[in-house]
Design a protein around this motif. Structure first.
Motif, short mmCIF file in Angstrom:
data_model
loop_
_atom_site.label_atom_id
_atom_site.label_comp_id
_atom_site.label_asym_id
_atom_site.label_seq_id
_atom_site.Cartn_x
_atom_site.Cartn_y
_atom_site.Cartn_z
N MET A 1 0.83 -1.19 0.00
CA MET A 1 0.00 0.00 0.00
C MET A 1 0.87 1.25 0.00
SD MET A 1 -3.19 0.77 2.45
CE MET A 1 -2.26 1.13 3.90
N LEU A 2 0.52 2.18 -0.84
CA LEU A 2 1.28 3.43 -0.91
C LEU A 2 0.53 4.54 -0.18
CD1 LEU A 2 2.40 3.47 -4.68
CD2 LEU A 2 3.80 2.93 -2.69
N PHE A 3 1.25 5.24 0.67
CA PHE A 3 0.65 6.37 1.40
C PHE A 3 1.73 7.40 1.68
CE2 PHE A 3 1.79 2.89 4.22
CZ PHE A 3 2.55 3.48 5.21
N SER A 4 1.32 8.66 1.66
CA SER A 4 2.23 9.75 2.00
C SER A 4 1.40 10.91 2.51
CB SER A 4 3.04 10.19 0.77
OG SER A 4 3.69 11.43 1.03
N TYR A 5 1.87 11.53 3.58
CA TYR A 5 1.15 12.66 4.17
C TYR A 5 2.03 13.90 4.12
CZ TYR A 5 -1.37 8.56 5.66
OH TYR A 5 -2.04 7.36 5.65
N LYS B 1 13.48 -0.68 7.40
CA LYS B 1 13.90 -2.07 7.61
C LYS B 1 15.31 -2.14 8.18
CE LYS B 1 11.42 -4.80 4.16
NZ LYS B 1 11.63 -5.58 2.93
N ASN B 2 16.20 -1.34 7.61
CA ASN B 2 17.59 -1.34 8.09
C ASN B 2 17.68 -0.97 9.56
OD1 ASN B 2 18.62 -2.13 5.66
ND2 ASN B 2 19.10 -0.06 4.96
N ALA B 3 16.74 -0.13 9.99
CA ALA B 3 16.74 0.28 11.40
C ALA B 3 16.06 -0.76 12.28
CB ALA B 3 16.04 1.63 11.54
N GLY B 4 15.53 -1.80 11.66
CA GLY B 4 14.90 -2.87 12.44
C GLY B 4 13.39 -2.76 12.56
N TYR B 5 12.81 -1.79 11.88
CA TYR B 5 11.34 -1.65 11.95
C TYR B 5 10.67 -2.81 11.22
CZ TYR B 5 10.90 2.99 14.06
OH TYR B 5 10.89 4.04 14.93
N LYS B 6 9.63 -3.35 11.84
CA LYS B 6 8.85 -4.43 11.21
C LYS B 6 7.53 -3.88 10.66
CE LYS B 6 11.44 -8.04 12.57
NZ LYS B 6 12.72 -7.29 12.58
N SER B 7 7.12 -2.70 11.14
CA SER B 7 5.85 -2.13 10.69
C SER B 7 5.93 -0.62 10.63
CB SER B 7 4.71 -2.56 11.63
OG SER B 7 4.93 -2.03 12.92
N LEU B 8 4.99 -0.07 9.87
CA LEU B 8 4.85 1.38 9.76
C LEU B 8 3.39 1.71 10.08
CD1 LEU B 8 6.83 1.86 6.42
CD2 LEU B 8 7.58 2.56 8.70
N TRP B 9 3.05 2.99 10.06
CA TRP B 9 1.69 3.42 10.40
C TRP B 9 1.13 4.30 9.30
CZ3 TRP B 9 -0.86 1.87 14.93
CH2 TRP B 9 -0.08 1.04 15.76
N ILE C 1 0.87 -1.32 9.64
CA ILE C 1 1.00 -2.14 8.43
C ILE C 1 2.43 -2.69 8.38
CG2 ILE C 1 1.55 -0.08 7.02
CD1 ILE C 1 0.19 -1.52 4.65
N GLY C 2 2.57 -3.95 8.00
CA GLY C 2 3.91 -4.55 7.89
C GLY C 2 4.75 -3.81 6.86
N VAL C 3 6.04 -3.68 7.13
CA VAL C 3 6.89 -2.93 6.19
C VAL C 3 6.82 -3.51 4.78
CG1 VAL C 3 8.63 -1.76 7.60
CG2 VAL C 3 8.87 -4.18 7.12
N ASP C 4 6.63 -4.82 4.68
CA ASP C 4 6.61 -5.41 3.34
C ASP C 4 5.29 -5.17 2.60
OD1 ASP C 4 9.22 -6.43 3.33
OD2 ASP C 4 8.59 -8.07 4.65
N GLU C 5 4.26 -4.82 3.35
CA GLU C 5 2.99 -4.49 2.68
C GLU C 5 2.96 -3.03 2.25
OE1 GLU C 5 -0.56 -5.96 4.98
OE2 GLU C 5 1.10 -6.59 6.28
#
Ligand code: ZN
Ligand code: ZN
Length: 291
Positions: free
Chosen positions: A1-5, A258-266, A277-281
């Motif tokens: 999913m693409l999102f930008s604010y 991902k490099n920083a170790g994040y598994k998800s974003l918001w 949402i999972g980083v890969d989604e």
């Protein structure tokens, strides 16, 4: 999913109209796009929106939102609002008249360091002239920048923290200061730690990459790692000033997370609730809705 604010248009210093930016984001497969014109300030600049255009801006973004929503693109009316101590802050009631869906809080301006306007993201030659007046001591600049950022984080009144380490924009190659220096890190980390304690949300901003100013995201890897350790939530912001900026750098932002170790974003959904949402989604274009 693409999102930008984080999207600019001709209402401020963007190079395209809002309709063109919405169209480009749809074609790139975005699901959520937030417009964030540089909000009008108590003084005039060449890149902030004028007060008299605020209503026109709001009605145009609202009409684009209505037009695109049935096709699967959710558009938000936002503002990128400066924090300048004692002068302007993201929560200011002056912006309530358009009832923005969200507020992006950013620090650009430095105070009392020059007779003229001094912003950390100003053109390189202007920045160099300001640095000369400070005797080349860039610590004055980053100390004030992070002091202002920490004060904004404390004050709240915004939904997203903009470009966390924008102060490095003119520092490609470490020209003015050492981003790995102990004191610089401490100033940045203090802001990170407080943002995490207060459960704020920051963006991974790719505007510096898009404009070829720097070769990394805002924030840098070390700051992102600290954010992950402290549990600070992250979203994405293209800081797009032209249609070509939309979508082109999302993979760079996701790789940095991902490099920083994040598994998800918001991301902020159509009801303006933050969802994980999972980083890969994240980063995959919308499949349905294309015509
Ligand atoms: Zn900004
Ligand atoms: Zn911006």
């Amino acid at each position: 999913m693409l999102f930008s604010y984080h999207t600019h248009t001709e209402f401020c210093d963007g190079r395209a109209g809002a309709a063109d930016m919405a169209q480009a984001s749809f074609e790139a497969g975005y699901s959520f796009l937030g417009f964030t014109s540089h909000a009008p300030l108590p003084f005039a600049t060449s890149w902030n929106m004028e007060w008299k255009r605020l209503d026109e801006y709001a009605s145009l973004i609202r009409s684009l939102a209505s037009a695109w929503e049935p096709r699967g693109l959710v558009i938000f009316l936002g503002l990128e609002i400066d924090y300048i101590e004692g002068l302007v802050a993201p929560r200011d009631a002056a912006y309530d008249s358009i009832a923005p869906d969200f507020r992006l809080g950013s620090v650009h301006f430095l105070k009392n360091l020059a007779d003229d306007e001094f912003t950390v993201d100003e053109p390189a030659d202007t920045f160099a002239a300001h640095m000369a007046r400070l005797g080349g001591d860039a610590s004055i600049v980053w100390k004030q920048y992070y002091g202002n950022l920490s004060a904004m984080i404390e004050a709240g009144g915004f939904d997203i923290i903009g470009h966390f380490d924008l102060v490095k924009k003119n520092n490609a190659g470490g020209r003015w200061f050492d981003e790995e220096g102990k004191d610089y890190r401490a100033a940045a980390f203090e802001a990170v730690d407080r943002a995490a304690e207060l459960d704020r949300i920051a963006e991974i901003n790719t505007g510096g990459l898009a404009r070829g100013k720097i070769d990394s995201t805002y924030p840098s890897a070390a700051i992102l790692k600290r954010m992950r350790e402290k549990g600070l939530r992250l979203t994405l912001g293209d800081d797009a000033h032209a249609p070509a900026h939309l979508g082109s750098y999302q993979q760079a932002a996701i790789a940095a997370a991902k490099n920083a170790g994040y598994k998800s974003l918001w991301y902020m959904d159509s009801d303006r609730n933050w969802k994980e949402i999972g980083v890969d989604e994240a980063g995959s274009p919308r499949e349905s809705g294309r015509e």
